[in-house]
Design a protein around this motif. Structure first.
Motif, PDB file in Angstrom:
ATOM      1  N   MET A   1       0.856  -1.173   0.000  1.00  0.00           N
ATOM      2  CA  MET A   1       0.000   0.000   0.000  1.00  0.00           C
ATOM      3  C   MET A   1       0.907   1.243   0.000  1.00  0.00           C
ATOM      4  O   MET A   1       1.843   1.315   0.791  1.00  0.00           O
ATOM      5  N   THR A   2       0.609   2.195  -0.827  1.00  0.00           N
ATOM      6  CA  THR A   2       1.404   3.411  -0.915  1.00  0.00           C
ATOM      7  C   THR A   2       1.054   4.374   0.221  1.00  0.00           C
ATOM      8  O   THR A   2      -0.021   4.257   0.825  1.00  0.00           O
ATOM      9  N   HIS A   3       1.942   5.317   0.491  1.00  0.00           N
ATOM     10  CA  HIS A   3       1.652   6.225   1.601  1.00  0.00           C
ATOM     11  C   HIS A   3       0.402   7.077   1.352  1.00  0.00           C
ATOM     12  O   HIS A   3      -0.361   7.288   2.307  1.00  0.00           O
ATOM     13  N   ILE A   6      -2.423   4.766   2.350  1.00  0.00           N
ATOM     14  CA  ILE A   6      -2.479   4.542   3.799  1.00  0.00           C
ATOM     15  C   ILE A   6      -3.120   5.743   4.487  1.00  0.00           C
ATOM     16  O   ILE A   6      -3.982   5.596   5.362  1.00  0.00           O
ATOM     17  N   LEU A   7      -2.705   6.942   4.078  1.00  0.00           N
ATOM     18  CA  LEU A   7      -3.271   8.150   4.685  1.00  0.00           C
ATOM     19  C   LEU A   7      -4.759   8.293   4.373  1.00  0.00           C
ATOM     20  O   LEU A   7      -5.549   8.683   5.245  1.00  0.00           O
ATOM     21  N   THR A   8      -5.143   7.951   3.153  1.00  0.00           N
ATOM     22  CA  THR A   8      -6.555   8.000   2.777  1.00  0.00           C
ATOM     23  C   THR A   8      -7.359   7.004   3.604  1.00  0.00           C
ATOM     24  O   THR A   8      -8.457   7.310   4.094  1.00  0.00           O
ATOM     25  N   ALA A  11      -7.745   8.263   7.154  1.00  0.00           N
ATOM     26  CA  ALA A  11      -8.765   9.312   7.208  1.00  0.00           C
ATOM     27  C   ALA A  11     -10.168   8.713   7.181  1.00  0.00           C
ATOM     28  O   ALA A  11     -11.069   9.172   7.904  1.00  0.00           O
ATOM     29  N   ALA A  12     -10.356   7.684   6.378  1.00  0.00           N
ATOM     30  CA  ALA A  12     -11.664   7.019   6.314  1.00  0.00           C
ATOM     31  C   ALA A  12     -11.995   6.346   7.635  1.00  0.00           C
ATOM     32  O   ALA A  12     -13.155   6.378   8.086  1.00  0.00           O
ATOM     33  N   VAL A  13     -11.009   5.744   8.274  1.00  0.00           N
ATOM     34  CA  VAL A  13     -11.232   5.106   9.573  1.00  0.00           C
ATOM     35  C   VAL A  13     -11.615   6.154  10.615  1.00  0.00           C
ATOM     36  O   VAL A  13     -12.548   5.949  11.397  1.00  0.00           O
ATOM     37  N   LEU A  14     -10.905   7.283  10.619  1.00  0.00           N
ATOM     38  CA  LEU A  14     -11.248   8.352  11.561  1.00  0.00           C
ATOM     39  C   LEU A  14     -12.684   8.829  11.355  1.00  0.00           C
ATOM     40  O   LEU A  14     -13.420   9.051  12.322  1.00  0.00           O
ATOM     41  N   LEU A  70      -1.049  -0.169  12.400  1.00  0.00           N
ATOM     42  CA  LEU A  70      -0.373   0.940  11.727  1.00  0.00           C
ATOM     43  C   LEU A  70      -1.360   2.064  11.423  1.00  0.00           C
ATOM     44  O   LEU A  70      -1.083   3.244  11.685  1.00  0.00           O
ATOM     45  N   ILE A  71      -2.509   1.718  10.909  1.00  0.00           N
ATOM     46  CA  ILE A  71      -3.548   2.715  10.609  1.00  0.00           C
ATOM     47  C   ILE A  71      -3.972   3.434  11.885  1.00  0.00           C
ATOM     48  O   ILE A  71      -4.164   4.651  11.898  1.00  0.00           O
ATOM     49  N   ASP A  72      -4.093   2.689  12.978  1.00  0.00           N
ATOM     50  CA  ASP A  72      -4.492   3.306  14.243  1.00  0.00           C
ATOM     51  C   ASP A  72      -3.428   4.281  14.752  1.00  0.00           C
ATOM     52  O   ASP A  72      -3.764   5.343  15.278  1.00  0.00           O
ATOM     53  N   VAL A  73      -2.150   3.933  14.625  1.00  0.00           N
ATOM     54  CA  VAL A  73      -1.077   4.861  15.026  1.00  0.00           C
ATOM     55  C   VAL A  73      -1.199   6.163  14.242  1.00  0.00           C
ATOM     56  O   VAL A  73      -1.136   7.258  14.809  1.00  0.00           O
TER      57      VAL A  73
END
Length: 85
Positions: A1-3, A6-8, A11-14, A70-73
């Motif tokens: 997965m590209t950075h 990952i950031l997208t 953001a969706a999880v948040l 990682l997404i949570d961090v």
């Protein structure tokens, strides 16, 4: 997965968590209040964020490939400015 991906995703999880549990800053203030009672000393929402990042880092140390941690961090780090206002 590209950075960017990952950031997208983070953001969706948040956004999803905000819809499910309400605004993050409100929840983090409530957690800080509860932890303050439990620990018998003041805990700030920013400290809650740092502790949650620590929890996820321990999980990542056990399994560096665990994407959810990682997404949570990333998500918790992104919330830090909201609780420092």
């Amino acid at each position: 997965m590209t950075h960017p991906a990952i950031l997208t995703h983070a953001a969706a999880v948040l956004e999803s968590r905000s819809e499910a549990y309400g605004p993050a800053d409100t929840a983090l203030r409530a957690i800080a209040a509860r932890w303050s009672l439990t620990l018998g000393q003041p805990v700030t929402p920013a400290q809650v964020v740092l502790c949650m990042i620590d929890l996820k880092m321990v999980r990542l140390a056990h399994d560096p490939g665990h994407r959810d941690s990682l997404i949570d961090v990333i998500g918790y780090a992104a919330l830090m400015p909201e609780v420092q206002r």
